[in-house]
Design an enzyme around this catalytic site. Structure first.
Site, short mmCIF file in Angstrom:
data_model
loop_
_atom_site.label_atom_id
_atom_site.label_comp_id
_atom_site.label_asym_id
_atom_site.label_seq_id
_atom_site.Cartn_x
_atom_site.Cartn_y
_atom_site.Cartn_z
N ASP A 88 23.80 48.18 -3.07
CA ASP A 88 23.00 49.10 -3.86
C ASP A 88 22.03 48.35 -4.77
O ASP A 88 22.31 47.24 -5.21
CB ASP A 88 23.93 49.99 -4.70
CG ASP A 88 23.23 51.24 -5.20
OD1 ASP A 88 22.17 51.60 -4.65
OD2 ASP A 88 23.74 51.86 -6.16
N HIS A 123 14.29 47.12 0.30
CA HIS A 123 15.18 47.20 1.46
C HIS A 123 14.97 45.99 2.38
O HIS A 123 15.93 45.46 2.94
CB HIS A 123 14.94 48.50 2.23
CG HIS A 123 15.29 49.74 1.45
ND1 HIS A 123 16.46 49.87 0.75
CD2 HIS A 123 14.60 50.90 1.24
CE1 HIS A 123 16.49 51.07 0.16
NE2 HIS A 123 15.37 51.69 0.43
N LEU A 131 33.56 36.37 13.04
CA LEU A 131 33.41 37.35 11.96
C LEU A 131 33.18 38.72 12.59
O LEU A 131 32.39 38.85 13.52
CB LEU A 131 32.20 36.99 11.08
CG LEU A 131 31.84 38.03 10.01
CD1 LEU A 131 32.91 38.08 8.92
CD2 LEU A 131 30.48 37.74 9.38
C1 IPE Z 1 25.23 54.26 -1.53
O1 IPE Z 1 24.15 54.07 -2.36
C2 IPE Z 1 24.81 54.21 -0.10
C3 IPE Z 1 24.40 52.90 0.41
C4 IPE Z 1 24.47 51.78 -0.23
C5 IPE Z 1 23.92 52.91 1.77
P1 IPE Z 1 23.31 55.29 -2.97
O2 IPE Z 1 22.27 54.69 -3.83
O3 IPE Z 1 22.85 56.18 -1.88
O4 IPE Z 1 24.41 56.06 -3.80
P2 IPE Z 1 24.23 56.98 -5.10
O5 IPE Z 1 23.18 58.00 -4.76
O6 IPE Z 1 23.80 56.10 -6.22
O7 IPE Z 1 25.59 57.56 -5.34
C1 IPE Z 2 20.75 50.86 -1.50
O1 IPE Z 2 19.71 50.70 -2.38
C2 IPE Z 2 20.29 50.96 -0.07
C3 IPE Z 2 20.38 52.31 0.50
C4 IPE Z 2 20.95 53.34 -0.05
C5 IPE Z 2 19.75 52.50 1.80
P1 IPE Z 2 19.03 51.96 -3.08
O2 IPE Z 2 17.86 52.36 -2.26
O3 IPE Z 2 20.01 53.03 -3.32
O4 IPE Z 2 18.53 51.33 -4.43
P2 IPE Z 2 18.53 52.03 -5.86
O5 IPE Z 2 19.93 52.46 -6.14
O6 IPE Z 2 17.59 53.19 -5.77
O7 IPE Z 2 18.06 50.97 -6.78
MG MG Z 3 21.21 53.45 -4.90
#
Ligand code: IPE
Ligand code: IPE
Ligand code: MG
Length: 251
Positions: free
Chosen positions: A29, A46, A140
């Protein structure tokens, strides 16, 4: 491998036939915030995040990690803009195409969990090909969760189980936790020992709900694109210092 971690890990794996597994799962995240802090589009975060996946995958064997599961796209992430979702799907295709050879040569076996029904055919074909290509590897076990949600997974498992009962192959008396686990996407995996979430959020966002019953959690502030193998190693060694009781008491 850190010796202490070795003793503490995988006390409750499913009967997956692995010797001495150590399963780390990551909620990757913070990509969006990382990009926004730099005045860049979220997708840039990303793309940089995907490079970190490459680094962490490489770091696993030396850290004693036999199974790495990463959360790439949740069943809730479809709520994002069309351009972000489309960009992520493009990134997954590119990642598979560009990384396939390196993963094969590094001895990594790749598998995907999540519901493929909503994914584009081209992506699903690439996922199938990569699973097939790396099926002989075992250094792995890398599992990538795409369109994955814990509740969705348990719901789909319950549906499949209901069909087995309806068609007389199982009865309700056969249904116990082990039986249900065989219908989950993760049927080939031991339970996670350690779940790491980056970006400072202390929630699990529907990740491996069933499987993490006794997992240890580490919530760290670093945004995923800044997560280095050094920090990964530090977090893994902290795991070795924790006492896992699985509901019992320490002797
Ligand atoms: C969780 O992150 C999903 C992934 C890392 C793929 P999100 O950013 O989507 O989760 P919330 O919205 O903060 O709970
Ligand atoms: C996690 O990073 C990746 C996915 C959920 C695909 P985020 O896109 O949720 O990044 P933040 O939380 O908005 O910073
Ligand atoms: Mg996020």
């Amino acid at each position: 491998m850190h010796d202490e971690a070795k003793v503490k890990r995988s006390t409750m794996p499913k009967d997956t036939g692995y010797n001495d597994p150590f399963h780390v799962a990551c909620i990757m995240d913070g990509n969006g915030r990382w990009a926004q802090q730099r005045g860049r589009r979220r997708l840039v975060g990303h793309y940089v995040g995907a490079q970190r996946v490459r680094d962490i995958v490489k770091a696993c064997p030396d850290a004693g990690v036999t199974h790495l599961t990463i959360f790439a796209f949740s069943t809730e992430n479809w709520k994002r803009t069309q351009s972000e979702v489309g960009g992520l799907m493009r990134l997954f295709r590119r990642y598979i195409i560009h990384e396939a050879k390196a993963l094969l040569e590094a001895g990594v076996r790749v598998r995907f969990i999540g519901d493929r029904i909503r994914l584009e055919d081209t992506l699903v074909s690439l996922m199938d090909e990569l699973e097939l290509l790396t099926a002989g590897n075992s250094k792995l076990h890398l599992t990538i969760a795409i369109n994955y949600g814990g509740r969705d997974e348990v719901t789909r498992a319950a549906q499949r189980l209901a069909v087995e009962i309806e068609q007389g192959r199982l009865t309700h008396k056969d249904v116990d936790a082990e039986c249900l686990a065989r219908f989950l996407d993760t049927r080939f995996l031991p339970d996670p020992d350690l779940v790491i979430r980056t970006s400072g959020e202390a929630r699990i966002s529907n990740f491996l709900l069933w499987q993490s019953a006794y997992a240890e959690y580490e919530f760290i502030d670093t945004l995923w694109p800044d997560f280095t193998p050094e920090e990964f190693n530090r977090v893994v060694s902290r795991f070795g210092k924790r006492e896992r009781r699985f509901g019992g008491v320490t002797a």
